[in-house]
Enzyme design. Structure first.
Site, mmCIF file in Angstrom:
data_model
loop_
_atom_site.group_PDB
_atom_site.id
_atom_site.type_symbol
_atom_site.label_atom_id
_atom_site.label_comp_id
_atom_site.label_asym_id
_atom_site.label_seq_id
_atom_site.Cartn_x
_atom_site.Cartn_y
_atom_site.Cartn_z
ATOM 1 N N CYS A 76 16.146 4.592 10.750
ATOM 2 C CA CYS A 76 15.609 3.674 11.753
ATOM 3 C C CYS A 76 16.615 2.562 12.039
ATOM 4 C CB CYS A 76 14.311 3.080 11.215
ATOM 5 S SG CYS A 76 13.640 1.807 12.258
ATOM 6 N N CYS A 180 8.995 3.790 16.740
ATOM 7 C CA CYS A 180 8.798 3.571 15.312
ATOM 8 C C CYS A 180 8.711 4.950 14.696
ATOM 9 C CB CYS A 180 7.512 2.787 15.082
ATOM 10 S SG CYS A 180 7.046 2.741 13.338
ATOM 11 N N GLN A 304 -8.452 6.339 7.887
ATOM 12 C CA GLN A 304 -7.189 6.476 7.164
ATOM 13 C C GLN A 304 -6.045 6.701 8.145
ATOM 14 O OE1 GLN A 304 -6.342 6.417 3.915
ATOM 15 N NE2 GLN A 304 -8.328 6.320 2.894
ATOM 16 N N GLU A 354 -21.055 0.901 0.525
ATOM 17 C CA GLU A 354 -19.910 0.200 1.114
ATOM 18 C C GLU A 354 -20.404 -1.178 1.566
ATOM 19 O OE1 GLU A 354 -16.591 0.438 2.276
ATOM 20 O OE2 GLU A 354 -17.098 -1.428 3.283
ATOM 21 N N ASP A 402 -13.249 4.368 -4.893
ATOM 22 C CA ASP A 402 -12.025 4.191 -4.099
ATOM 23 C C ASP A 402 -11.951 2.715 -3.699
ATOM 24 O OD1 ASP A 402 -9.836 4.372 -2.433
ATOM 25 O OD2 ASP A 402 -10.836 5.566 -0.883
ATOM 26 N N CYS A 429 -5.372 2.566 -4.803
ATOM 27 C CA CYS A 429 -4.231 2.145 -3.979
ATOM 28 C C CYS A 429 -3.446 1.031 -4.680
ATOM 29 C CB CYS A 429 -4.703 1.687 -2.596
ATOM 30 S SG CYS A 429 -5.833 0.298 -2.647
HETATM 31 N N1 SAH Z 1 -13.124 5.565 0.769
HETATM 32 C C1 SAH Z 1 -12.854 4.998 2.063
HETATM 33 C C2 SAH Z 1 -12.497 3.514 2.046
HETATM 34 C C3 SAH Z 1 -11.765 2.966 0.878
HETATM 35 S S1 SAH Z 1 -11.110 1.353 1.139
HETATM 36 C C4 SAH Z 1 -11.783 5.789 2.758
HETATM 37 O O1 SAH Z 1 -11.050 6.530 2.131
HETATM 38 O O2 SAH Z 1 -11.673 5.694 3.977
HETATM 39 C C5 SAH Z 1 -12.146 0.342 0.111
HETATM 40 C C6 SAH Z 1 -13.474 -0.007 0.741
HETATM 41 O O3 SAH Z 1 -14.215 -0.798 -0.182
HETATM 42 C C7 SAH Z 1 -13.390 -0.852 2.005
HETATM 43 O O4 SAH Z 1 -14.057 -0.166 3.030
HETATM 44 C C8 SAH Z 1 -14.100 -2.161 1.642
HETATM 45 O O5 SAH Z 1 -14.831 -2.700 2.714
HETATM 46 C C9 SAH Z 1 -15.009 -1.722 0.529
HETATM 47 N N2 SAH Z 1 -15.477 -2.744 -0.438
HETATM 48 C C10 SAH Z 1 -14.828 -3.843 -0.892
HETATM 49 N N3 SAH Z 1 -15.545 -4.460 -1.837
HETATM 50 C C11 SAH Z 1 -16.682 -3.744 -2.020
HETATM 51 C C12 SAH Z 1 -17.815 -3.877 -2.880
HETATM 52 N N4 SAH Z 1 -17.909 -4.878 -3.745
HETATM 53 N N5 SAH Z 1 -18.780 -2.946 -2.789
HETATM 54 C C13 SAH Z 1 -18.687 -1.909 -1.923
HETATM 55 N N6 SAH Z 1 -17.635 -1.742 -1.076
HETATM 56 C C14 SAH Z 1 -16.650 -2.650 -1.125
#
Ligand code: SAH
Length: 472
Positions: A76, A180, A304, A354, A402, A429
């Protein structure tokens, strides 16, 4: 600073022994640690000290004395200015090794866990396998370019015309950009056309300094599988002058565009979106697939950004969940239900939780879109909702988490240990909070069976991984 083996402004020969989680080379000079941007492990370099703390400092690269065999020339042309990628000077093969090593190092140092093939740091038995946790090689992409399905491009003006690109590293100065290399080509194409049309129509860009001007950001989303494109014009102001001409121009130049949206953001903030979104033309959503599951993507909804690797990541999660068809599964931190729906294909009943209400409403729509009736979604903090489900008699066989970068809430981990599901699948992550959380689960009676890092963001420092934990 007195008493330190190096001084600000002085040059030293440093040996680079590692790479930091920000992608900087970790250098050593007389036993003192200096972070050197642009330097790679295995290199020797002349560096100039810029900034010192008690335990470490920062230095700039003056000259490479010995180069790493893994060093490559970045593809890049704006790599140095942009900062969006941090590892384009490192071969892709080496990146995958570095990412695996970061996971390993965190498990050993923070989790005090024994990893197969690694020296232990006073580690206590952590795995059902006496040799230690198996950390597999990072699952990378066959073609690690052009993987992003979403571009969020700030707009500005230069010599009377519209420019759109990125903020110069560490500033809010917009630099114009034509392409990009990690974006899908369609996104680059859309941004270029929108720039042309906007300039032709005499649209003014928003200025952060004065708060005047109209066009703030252009957000483009593309469905990799469907080819559908969405364009969102984010403006400072409720009306778009000559909106019909915008729409006609975009439709004529870009037949793949299925949706043109307008988001209004009049606040002086660097948050991209405002609260109100209108559909200017076409559909309110575009569609894409992860595996066999179809998802509706709106202007604001989270999806994602690397759909190819998302399928790899969720495929691993599904494999680790080892579902046979009748299981009860909980997906904590479920977002718009991506993992939940993926698992629901093979489970008896899935519960997704969530914290963001809007995401749960998307999750429910996505379940309906796929005709899936064995999923139940609830909005709220996972650490509160999971105990409620427990009181209602839900007994998960598998719990998938997650969490965001800060990791799992301690109360959620405590509930998992009370519920004692057969398997816990952790999608992470952040390797450091992952290691912290795994320690808690290991102390609570789980064994870490295996770990697979997955490269979701080639050329950047981000590392994702999927972990299988089994009840002892
Ligand atoms: N599994 C999904 C998103 C993961 S990102 C995917 O792969 O697309 C993490 C997520 O956790 C976010 O959407 C965020 O809003 C949520 N989050 C953050 N704190 C939280 C909590 N205390 N309880 C439930 N969800 C929560």
């Amino acid at each position: 600073m007195a008493g330190l083996p190096v001084q600000i402004g002085q040059q030293y020969e440093a040996e680079i022994i590692g790479i930091s989680h920000d992608g900087e080379g970790v250098g050593r000079v007389n036993g003192f640690t200096l972070f050197v941007a642009g330097a790679l492990p295995g290199e020797r370099a002349l560096v100039r000290v810029g900034h010192l703390k008690k335990q470490y400092g920062y230095a700039t690269l003056v000259e490479l004395i010995e180069k790493s065999a893994d060093r490559i020339a970045p593809d890049c042309v704006i790599y140095d200015e942009c900062g969006g990628c941090q590892l384009q000077h490192l071969s892709y093969e080496a990146q995958l090794r570095v990412k695996r090593q970061q996971v390993v190092d965190n498990l050993v140092r923070i989790g005090k866990l024994a990893v197969a093939g690694e020296p232990t740091l006073g580690a206590s038995p952590s795995s059902s396998f006496s040799e230690g946790i198996v950390v597999h090689p990072t699952l990378g992409m066959n073609d690690p370019w052009r993987y992003r399905n979403k571009a969020q491009v700030p707009f500005g003006e230069e010599r009377g015309g519209l420019i759109g690109g990125f903020y110069a590293q560490g500033s809010h100065r917009i630099i114009d950009m034509e392409e990009c290399l990690i974006q899908h080509e369609a996104n680059d194409e859309v941004v270029a056309r929108v720039k042309e049309i906007g300039s032709r129509l005499g649209i003014r860009a928003y200025s952060e300094e004065t708060g005047t001007g109209l066009l703030r950001h252009v957000v483009v989303k593309v469905g990799f599988r469907t080819g559908e494109v969405m364009v969102v014009l984010v403006t400072n102001g409720t009306e778009i002058p000559r909106a019909d001409e915008w729409i006609a121009g975009i439709r004529e130049a870009l037949p793949a565009v299925k949706s043109i949206c307008h988001n209004i953001n009049v606040r002086q903030t660097n948050v991209i979106f405002g609260d109100e979104t209108r559909t200017l033309w076409g559909s309110e959503v575009i569609y894409d697939y992860i595996g066999e599951v179809k998802f509706a993507i709106s202007a604001r909804s989270f999806f994602q950004v690397n759909p190819v690797q998302t399928e790899v990541l969720y495929g691993k999660a599904l494999e680790y969940a080892a579902l046979t068809g009748g299981e009860t599964v909980v997906d904590a931190y479920c977002g718009i239900g991506t993992i939940s729906l993926f698992l629901a294909q093979r489970a008896g009943q899935v519960y997704g939780v969530e914290i963001v209400e809007e995401a749960i409403s998307d999750a429910r729509k996505n379940a309906e879109l796929n005709g899936m009736t064995n999923v139940h979604f609830e909005a709220g903090p996972a650490e509160v909702v999971l105990p409620e489900w427990t009181r209602q008699g839900v007994r998960p066989d598998v719990i998938v988490v997650d969490p965001p970068r800060k990791g799992c809430d301690p109360a959620l981990l405590a509930t998992i240990l009370e519920l004692r599901p057969r398997r816990v699948v952790y999608v992470s992550c952040s390797a450091s909070t992952l290691a912290r959380d795994l320690r808690v689960l290991v102390d609570g009676g789980y064994g870490v069976a295996e770990v697979t890092p997955v490269d979701m963001f080639p050329w950047t420092v981000h590392v994702e991984s999927v972990i299988l934990m089994v009840r002892k």
